[in-house]
Design an enzyme around this catalytic site. Structure first.
Site, PDB file in Angstrom:
ATOM      1  CB  SER A   1      50.046 -66.469 -31.137  1.00 17.71           C
ATOM      2  OG  SER A   1      51.126 -67.007 -31.876  1.00 17.71           O
TER       3      SER A   1
ATOM      4  CE1 TYR B   1      50.114 -62.178 -34.647  1.00 13.91           C
ATOM      5  CE2 TYR B   1      51.610 -63.896 -33.887  1.00 13.91           C
ATOM      6  CZ  TYR B   1      50.346 -63.488 -34.268  1.00 13.91           C
ATOM      7  OH  TYR B   1      49.311 -64.390 -34.261  1.00 13.91           O
TER       8      TYR B   1
END
Length: 256
Positions: A142, A155
């Site tokens: 990500s 996350y």
């Protein structure tokens, strides 16, 4: 170009979204695709999409956070395919919140899927690729691996780990024919995003969707197929000189 003819590819989290798009792209390029998801039924939509184009999806139930489940799933790949050339570690879950809004249970839940799941699947893949002359591992990380993103504490922790596991695998196995890279998407428009907006911001869907889209300077969210195209390239022989790379698919976030 980008032919995966006669190669066997495992895609985790292949039931929807980015994982589904990756499974479709690899199949269209000639790979025999094995989709992992929590249940075989969860892979039905992906199987139908492949079948519509004349391809077959081998569906395997797998909880990537569970060592026994992962070992059993890869044993099924052995039995039905006889080899493994490509692994795409796509399965992952999300959590929204800063450190104050993140409980210990949240950290454990995300770690088990997003970090431990990548480790377990990559370990199974590496042991097989070493016996067949190598292969390609692509991890879905990500932009949160590369920059700070507000309210993504847990996350970001997991995706940072995915990035550094990618580097470690690349260094440890580049002399043995195994390449490992990761892709780093910004926000991608998937059913998960739509469901999140509807659940969290009822009555404000259009406004929130616009705000989330404009986070990317290019003015929109990414498409799953755009991430899949980069994954396909990294899996292919055309990327044979690339390992240990973290490639953004971010609509200009990192340069804004």
């Amino acid at each position: 170009m980008f032919s995966l003819d006669k190669k066997v590819a495992v895609v985790t989290g292949a039931g929807s979204g980015i994982g589904q798009a990756i499974a479709v792209a690899l199949a269209q390029s000639g790979a025999r695709v094995v989709g992992f998801d929590l249940s075989v039924d969860g892979l039905s939509d992906t199987a139908q999409k492949l079948a519509a184009n004349g391809h077959e999806l081998l569906r395997v139930a797998c909880d990537v956070s569970n060592p026994e489940s992962v070992a059993k799933a890869f044993a099924e790949v052995d039995a039905k395919c006889g080899r493994l050339d490509v692994l795409v570690n796509n399965a992952g879950i999300a959590h929204i919140g800063n450190i104050e809004g993140t409980q210990e249970a949240d950290m454990d839940r995300l770690y088990n899927v997003n970090v431990k799941g990548v480790y377990l699947c990559a370990k199974q893949a590496v042991t097989r690729m070493l016996t067949t002359g190598g292969g390609s591992i692509v991890n879905v990380a990500s932009i949160a691996s590369l920059i700070g993103v507000a309210d993504r504490f847990a996350y970001s922790m997991t995706k940072g780990a995915v990035l550094t596991m990618t580097y470690s695998l690349a260094v440890d196995y580049m002399k043995k024919g195994i390449r490992c890279n990761c892709v780093c998407p910004a926000r991608v428009h998937t059913p998960f995003v739509d469901n999140f907006i509807q659940k969290t911001y009822p009555g404000q869907e259009a406004e929130v969707f616009k705000k989330l889209s404009e986070y990317q300077p290019i003015g929109r969210m990414g498409k799953p197929e755009e991430v899949a195209a980069l994954v396909l390239f990294l899996c292919s022989d055309e990327a044979a000189f690339i390992t240990g790379a973290a490639m953004p698919v971010d609509g200009g976030v990192l340069v804004s």
